[in-house]
Design a protein around this motif. Structure first.
Motif, PDB file in Angstrom:
ATOM      1  N   PHE A 192       0.831  -1.209   0.000  1.00 60.16           N
ATOM      2  CA  PHE A 192       0.000   0.000   0.000  1.00 60.16           C
ATOM      3  C   PHE A 192       0.871   1.267   0.000  1.00 60.16           C
ATOM      4  CE2 PHE A 192      -3.349  -2.657   2.326  1.00 60.16           C
ATOM      5  CZ  PHE A 192      -4.029  -2.936   1.157  1.00 60.16           C
ATOM      6  N   PHE A 196       1.231   4.000  -3.006  1.00 60.43           N
ATOM      7  CA  PHE A 196       0.879   5.380  -2.667  1.00 60.43           C
ATOM      8  C   PHE A 196       2.015   6.339  -3.029  1.00 60.43           C
ATOM      9  CE2 PHE A 196       0.991   8.685   0.735  1.00 60.43           C
ATOM     10  CZ  PHE A 196      -0.132   9.389   0.343  1.00 60.43           C
ATOM     11  N   TYR A 233      -5.881   6.950   0.509  1.00 59.45           N
ATOM     12  CA  TYR A 233      -4.981   6.110   1.307  1.00 59.45           C
ATOM     13  C   TYR A 233      -5.560   5.864   2.704  1.00 59.45           C
ATOM     14  CZ  TYR A 233      -0.879   4.577   3.903  1.00 59.45           C
ATOM     15  OH  TYR A 233      -0.026   3.873   4.715  1.00 59.45           O
ATOM     16  N   THR A 237      -6.833   2.317   4.272  1.00 58.80           N
ATOM     17  CA  THR A 237      -6.343   1.806   5.547  1.00 58.80           C
ATOM     18  C   THR A 237      -7.490   1.269   6.399  1.00 58.80           C
ATOM     19  OG1 THR A 237      -4.468   3.340   5.569  1.00 58.80           O
ATOM     20  CG2 THR A 237      -5.145   2.417   7.679  1.00 58.80           C
TER      21      THR A 237
END
Length: 250
Positions: A192, A196, A233, A237
């Motif tokens: 991730f 990002f 993002y 999460t």
């Protein structure tokens, strides 16, 4: 190792899928979190609210992740029931918030000398002295302090509210679960964060390469897209938190 890779792939796929299926809620949740946990603490005069916001963090987590869990179960979120659960578990959730404040104070004290040094360099003509060798020890310290804290609190609010655990049992169970699934959790997080950062680099490169744009417009577009990316993002999460909770504590 193959099992860990498969688990990582499944979590990543399901997290993006959940985000995509409920994109409007995801953007709203991401914006909410961005505003209260980045903009407010960074705003002069409002930063005094930071301790209160940290105390409220477990409640925010429950509201957002609880919504995702309801969507995963194909049900509408029962707000009345959820608030009733939050009221019943108020003290335990506040203890999680207090633990978060203690961690924040500890991290600030531990890094204060390093951060003071960097701030002094940025205010002088010695910017060239800010190198990877100076930054890397700080990053290592942050990782060493952050990973155990995340392991303690990743599932704790959810276990308190949805599994009826007390504060001590919730943080012990959260840490144990993260320890058992440490490799797929770390691999997922690494993926991730890498994606990002890569997308941010691409966006920044593209906007800076548009020579027909003025410097101010290029900067505005870059900041705007980065803001959207940070929002996504944060939402991702929370979606990942819901997916991992459902998988591990089903």
């Amino acid at each position: 190792m193959k099992k860990n890779i498969n688990q990582t792939y499944q979590w990543i796929y399901e997290s993006f899928s959940l985000l995509k299926r409920h994109i409007r809620f995801s953007l709203l949740a991401g914006m909410f979190y961005l505003m209260f946990y980045m903009f407010v603490p960074a705003t002069p005069g409002l930063n005094v609210l930071s301790p209160l916001l940290i105390i409220l963090w477990p409640f925010v987590t429950i509201l957002i992740v609880g919504n995702y869990l309801s969507k995963l179960n194909g049900q509408a979120l029962d707000i009345k029931m959820l608030f009733n659960l939050l009221r019943q578990k108020l003290s335990h959730l506040i203890f999680v918030g207090i633990l978060s404040i203690a961690y924040t104070i500890f991290l600030s004290a531990w890094l204060s000398a390093d951060m003071t040094r960097i701030i002094e360099l940025t205010k002088s003509s010695e910017l060239e002295k800010i190198s990877f060798n100076l930054i890397s020890p700080i990053l290592i310290k942050i990782l060493l302090a952050t990973i155990p804290f995340i392991m303690l609190t990743w599932f704790a609010p959810l276990l308190i509210v949805f599994k009826n655990y007390n504060f001590l049992k919730s943080i012990k169970s959260s840490f144990a679960a993260c320890l058992i699934y440490l490799i797929p959790l770390l691999l997922s997080w690494l993926f991730f964060i890498s994606i990002f950062l890569l997308v941010i680099f691409i966006v920044s490169f593209i906007t800076s390469s548009m020579s027909f744009l003025s410097l101010s417009l290029s900067s505005f577009l870059s900041s705007f897209f980065i803001l959207i990316l940070v929002t996504i993002y944060f939402a991702l999460t929370f979606a990942f938190q819901g997916i991992t909770y459902k998988t591990i504590f089903k």
